[in-house]
Design a protein around this motif. Structure first.
Motif, PDB file in Angstrom:
ATOM      1  N   ALA A  95       8.471  16.361   5.402  1.00 29.93           N
ATOM      2  CA  ALA A  95       9.254  16.770   4.042  1.00 29.93           C
ATOM      3  C   ALA A  95       9.055  18.295   3.579  1.00 29.93           C
ATOM      4  O   ALA A  95      10.041  18.913   3.170  1.00 29.93           O
ATOM      5  N   SER A 131      -1.673   4.424   8.186  1.00 25.77           N
ATOM      6  CA  SER A 131      -2.212   3.747   6.744  1.00 25.77           C
ATOM      7  C   SER A 131      -3.164   2.573   7.164  1.00 25.77           C
ATOM      8  O   SER A 131      -4.261   2.217   6.642  1.00 25.77           O
ATOM      9  N   PHE A 136       0.834  -1.199  -0.014  1.00 28.91           N
ATOM     10  CA  PHE A 136       0.000  -0.064   0.092  1.00 28.91           C
ATOM     11  C   PHE A 136       0.843   1.098   0.027  1.00 28.91           C
ATOM     12  O   PHE A 136       0.896   2.171   0.967  1.00 28.91           O
ATOM     13  N   SER A 137       1.707   1.348  -1.216  1.00 30.33           N
ATOM     14  CA  SER A 137       2.296   2.781  -1.144  1.00 30.33           C
ATOM     15  C   SER A 137       2.188   3.352  -2.439  1.00 30.33           C
ATOM     16  O   SER A 137       2.517   4.448  -2.694  1.00 30.33           O
ATOM     17  N   ALA A 183       8.247  10.110   8.925  1.00 30.40           N
ATOM     18  CA  ALA A 183       8.170  10.164   7.358  1.00 30.40           C
ATOM     19  C   ALA A 183       6.852  10.434   6.745  1.00 30.40           C
ATOM     20  O   ALA A 183       5.901   9.712   6.632  1.00 30.40           O
ATOM     21  N   THR A 184       6.686  11.967   6.943  1.00 36.81           N
ATOM     22  CA  THR A 184       5.242  12.423   6.499  1.00 36.81           C
ATOM     23  C   THR A 184       5.315  13.519   5.457  1.00 36.81           C
ATOM     24  O   THR A 184       6.651  14.108   5.457  1.00 36.81           O
ATOM     25  N   ALA A 185       4.440  13.898   4.915  1.00 34.31           N
ATOM     26  CA  ALA A 185       4.490  15.055   3.689  1.00 34.31           C
ATOM     27  C   ALA A 185       4.901  16.064   4.437  1.00 34.31           C
ATOM     28  O   ALA A 185       5.490  17.167   4.066  1.00 34.31           O
ATOM     29  N   GLN A 186       4.208  16.360   5.824  1.00 34.09           N
ATOM     30  CA  GLN A 186       4.255  17.563   6.414  1.00 34.09           C
ATOM     31  C   GLN A 186       5.684  17.889   6.675  1.00 34.09           C
ATOM     32  O   GLN A 186       6.352  18.832   6.765  1.00 34.09           O
ATOM     33  N   LEU A 234      16.308  14.689   2.467  1.00 34.36           N
ATOM     34  CA  LEU A 234      15.349  15.308   2.924  1.00 34.36           C
ATOM     35  C   LEU A 234      14.119  14.387   2.761  1.00 34.36           C
ATOM     36  O   LEU A 234      14.282  13.465   1.808  1.00 34.36           O
ATOM     37  N   GLY A 235      12.915  14.178   3.358  1.00 39.57           N
ATOM     38  CA  GLY A 235      11.786  13.502   3.085  1.00 39.57           C
ATOM     39  C   GLY A 235      11.914  12.205   3.705  1.00 39.57           C
ATOM     40  O   GLY A 235      12.849  11.820   4.724  1.00 39.57           O
ATOM     41  N   ASP A 236      11.041  11.295   3.103  1.00 40.66           N
ATOM     42  CA  ASP A 236      11.191  10.013   3.603  1.00 40.66           C
ATOM     43  C   ASP A 236      12.635   9.107   3.706  1.00 40.66           C
ATOM     44  O   ASP A 236      13.098   8.278   4.455  1.00 40.66           O
ATOM     45  N   GLN A 258      18.818   2.910  -3.079  1.00 39.11           N
ATOM     46  CA  GLN A 258      19.816   3.471  -3.970  1.00 39.11           C
ATOM     47  C   GLN A 258      20.918   4.213  -2.814  1.00 39.11           C
ATOM     48  O   GLN A 258      22.005   4.558  -3.221  1.00 39.11           O
TER      49      GLN A 258
HETATM   50  C1  LIG Z   1      -0.754   5.336   1.823  1.00 40.49           C
HETATM   51  C2  LIG Z   1       0.164   6.458   2.299  1.00 40.49           C
HETATM   52  C3  LIG Z   1      -0.566   7.611   2.953  1.00 40.49           C
HETATM   53  C4  LIG Z   1      -0.188   8.575   3.427  1.00 40.49           C
HETATM   54  N1  LIG Z   1      -0.624   9.527   4.096  1.00 40.49           N
HETATM   55  C5  LIG Z   1       0.063  10.644   4.582  1.00 40.49           C
HETATM   56  C6  LIG Z   1      -0.720  11.830   5.071  1.00 40.49           C
HETATM   57  O1  LIG Z   1      -1.871  11.781   5.184  1.00 40.49           O
HETATM   58  N2  LIG Z   1      -0.195  12.862   5.632  1.00 40.49           N
HETATM   59  C7  LIG Z   1       1.351  12.855   5.356  1.00 40.49           C
HETATM   60  O2  LIG Z   1       1.929  14.096   5.737  1.00 40.49           O
HETATM   61  N3  LIG Z   1       1.937  12.017   4.798  1.00 40.49           N
HETATM   62  C8  LIG Z   1       1.555  10.670   4.411  1.00 40.49           C
HETATM   63  N4  LIG Z   1       2.109   9.759   3.938  1.00 40.49           N
HETATM   64  C9  LIG Z   1       3.786  10.036   3.677  1.00 40.49           C
HETATM   65  C10 LIG Z   1       3.983  11.066   2.719  1.00 40.49           C
HETATM   66  O3  LIG Z   1       3.319  10.332   1.343  1.00 40.49           O
HETATM   67  C11 LIG Z   1       5.367  10.943   2.499  1.00 40.49           C
HETATM   68  O4  LIG Z   1       5.919  11.235   3.779  1.00 40.49           O
HETATM   69  C12 LIG Z   1       5.917  11.739   1.463  1.00 40.49           C
HETATM   70  O5  LIG Z   1       5.553  11.506   0.177  1.00 40.49           O
HETATM   71  C13 LIG Z   1       7.534  11.890   1.381  1.00 40.49           C
HETATM   72  O6  LIG Z   1       7.774  12.946   0.327  1.00 40.49           O
HETATM   73  P1  LIG Z   1       9.280  12.473  -0.132  1.00 40.49           P
HETATM   74  O7  LIG Z   1       9.475  13.646  -1.129  1.00 40.49           O
HETATM   75  O8  LIG Z   1      10.279  12.281   0.644  1.00 40.49           O
HETATM   76  O9  LIG Z   1       9.027  10.959  -1.202  1.00 40.49           O
HETATM   77  P2  LIG Z   1       8.297  10.856  -2.164  1.00 40.49           P
HETATM   78  O10 LIG Z   1       6.944  11.567  -2.096  1.00 40.49           O
HETATM   79  O11 LIG Z   1       8.015   9.214  -2.266  1.00 40.49           O
HETATM   80  O12 LIG Z   1       8.743  11.193  -3.379  1.00 40.49           O
HETATM   81  C14 LIG Z   1       9.930  10.864  -4.117  1.00 40.49           C
HETATM   82  C15 LIG Z   1      10.117  10.950  -5.533  1.00 40.49           C
HETATM   83  O13 LIG Z   1      11.167  10.566  -5.976  1.00 40.49           O
HETATM   84  C16 LIG Z   1      11.209   9.817  -7.186  1.00 40.49           C
HETATM   85  N5  LIG Z   1      12.245   8.807  -7.482  1.00 40.49           N
HETATM   86  C17 LIG Z   1      12.689   7.884  -6.777  1.00 40.49           C
HETATM   87  N6  LIG Z   1      13.787   7.210  -7.226  1.00 40.49           N
HETATM   88  C18 LIG Z   1      14.291   8.251  -8.095  1.00 40.49           C
HETATM   89  C19 LIG Z   1      15.393   8.509  -8.976  1.00 40.49           C
HETATM   90  N7  LIG Z   1      16.259   7.579  -9.042  1.00 40.49           N
HETATM   91  N8  LIG Z   1      15.602   9.438  -9.771  1.00 40.49           N
HETATM   92  C20 LIG Z   1      14.615  10.367  -9.945  1.00 40.49           C
HETATM   93  N9  LIG Z   1      13.325  10.449  -9.152  1.00 40.49           N
HETATM   94  C21 LIG Z   1      13.295   9.526  -8.210  1.00 40.49           C
HETATM   95  C22 LIG Z   1       9.712   8.964  -6.791  1.00 40.49           C
HETATM   96  O14 LIG Z   1       9.206   8.704  -8.150  1.00 40.49           O
HETATM   97  C23 LIG Z   1       8.908  10.156  -6.212  1.00 40.49           C
HETATM   98  O15 LIG Z   1       8.210  10.846  -6.932  1.00 40.49           O
HETATM   99  C24 LIG Z   1       1.579   8.711   3.215  1.00 40.49           C
HETATM  100  C25 LIG Z   1       2.105   7.747   2.687  1.00 40.49           C
HETATM  101  C26 LIG Z   1       1.597   6.465   2.032  1.00 40.49           C
HETATM  102  C27 LIG Z   1       2.373   5.565   1.516  1.00 40.49           C
END
Ligand SMILES: Cc1cc2nc3c(=O)[nH]c(=O)nc-3n(C[C@H](O)[C@H](O)[C@H](O)COP(=O)(O)OP(=O)(O)OC[C@H]3O[C@@H](n4cnc5c(N)ncnc54)[C@H](O)[C@@H]3O)c2cc1C
Length: 244
Positions: A188, A44, A11-12, A183-186, A167-169, A136
């Motif tokens: 990140a 989740s 579920f991701s 590990a949340t969007a907030q 940064l981020g996840d 990676q």
């Molecule tokens: C089911 C689910 C529900 C969630 N609900 C919430 C919520 O309600 N509130 C909240 O705050 N957070 C929520 N989260 C967590 C949130 O989605 C993440 O914490 C957030 O998206 C992290 O952002 P990020 O930019 O680190 O990673 P991501 O959003 O995963 O972005 C990383 C990006 O990098 C790209 N990428 C990967 N490898 C490469 C590469 N080699 N070259 C170029 N690009 C690449 C990927 O395709 C992706 O687009 C949820 C997560 C899940 C799975």
């Protein structure tokens, strides 16, 4: 876990959600009865279990299996309590201190705290537990945690690197007060501001900042007509239809 890769739905990604939707539609089309198991009692898992039970109604039993003592461990108390109450009122069977031994075609084997193995019917198993970062970072030779997250300083610089940020996840970040960022969007989005500032400081010779996380609050959807939201920062809580 044996059989999870073949039989459980992760579920991701969007394609996971589409696969789950198709499975739900199949069960609804044949009119049940069915048994659904959600693995993992984090945000989740709880949201999903409530939504599945809401969607299926009496047509399916929905269970949530969680290794820990209680669901929503990192959540604000108010939301943790709302989640537990909502699952109970919907009739989600919450199995705490329970692990999954294996997943098969139409079955799941659970191991409770008594150590007994129990095989149960399972028409749909959704796996939300055990999040691991992309490999990676390890491939690049960066210092990582056991979950594959990159170790960073409070300025979000990659450990051992002066001009590389993470940064981020992917980032294993303790902020300026040594609080571990989730590990949340907030998180990140807030980290993005700090990284942008620090890159600018690197270029212009300015003063870099340590990242400090101020949680605005958190929201959970608990089915099609209920939610829970809590913001300790703004001193505001709401649940039920109002929050939805
Ligand atoms: C089911 C689910 C529900 C969630 N609900 C919430 C919520 O309600 N509130 C909240 O705050 N957070 C929520 N989260 C967590 C949130 O989605 C993440 O914490 C957030 O998206 C992290 O952002 P990020 O930019 O680190 O990673 P991501 O959003 O995963 O972005 C990383 C990006 O990098 C790209 N990428 C990967 N490898 C490469 C590469 N080699 N070259 C170029 N690009 C690449 C990927 O395709 C992706 O687009 C949820 C997560 C899940 C799975």
């Amino acid at each position: 876990v044996e059989g999870a890769a073949e039989h459980a739905i992760p579920f991701s990604r969007v394609k996971d959600a589409e696969r789950l939707r198709d499975r739900i539609d199949e069960i609804l089309a044949r009119g049940g009865p069915a048994s659904a198991v959600v693995v993992g009692g984090g945000y989740s898992g709880v949201e999903l279990a409530c939504n599945l039970k809401d969607r299926f109604g009496d047509m399916a039993d929905v269970s949530l299996v969680h290794r820990g003592d209680r669901c929503l461990e990192p959540a604000v108390d108010y939301n943790r309590d709302s989640g537990a109450r909502r699952m109970a009122s919907l009739g989600v069977r919450a199995l705490m201190r329970t692990g999954v031994e294996s997943v098969g075609q139409g079955t799941i084997t659970l191991k409770g705290e008594d150590g007994e193995l129990r095989e149960e019917a399972c028409d749909v198993c959704v796996w939300t537990a055990g999040v691991r970062a992309s490999d990676q970072a390890e491939a690049l030779g960066l210092e990582t945690t056991d979950e594959g997250r990159v170790r960073v300083s409070p300025q979000l610089r990659v450990s051992g690197q002066q001009r590389v940020y993470c940064l981020g996840d992917m980032a294993d970040c303790k902020d300026a007060l040594s609080d571990r960022a989730g590990a949340t969007a907030q998180v990140a989005l807030a980290q993005a501001d700090a990284v942008a500032w620090n890159i600018h400081a690197d270029i212009t010779g300015g003063v870099p900042v340590n990242f400090r996380y101020h949680a605005l609050g958190e929201m959970l959807t608990l089915g099609s007509a209920a939610a829970s939201l809590a913001s300790p920062l703004f001193g505001f809580n709401a649940k039920g239809q109002l929050a939805h």
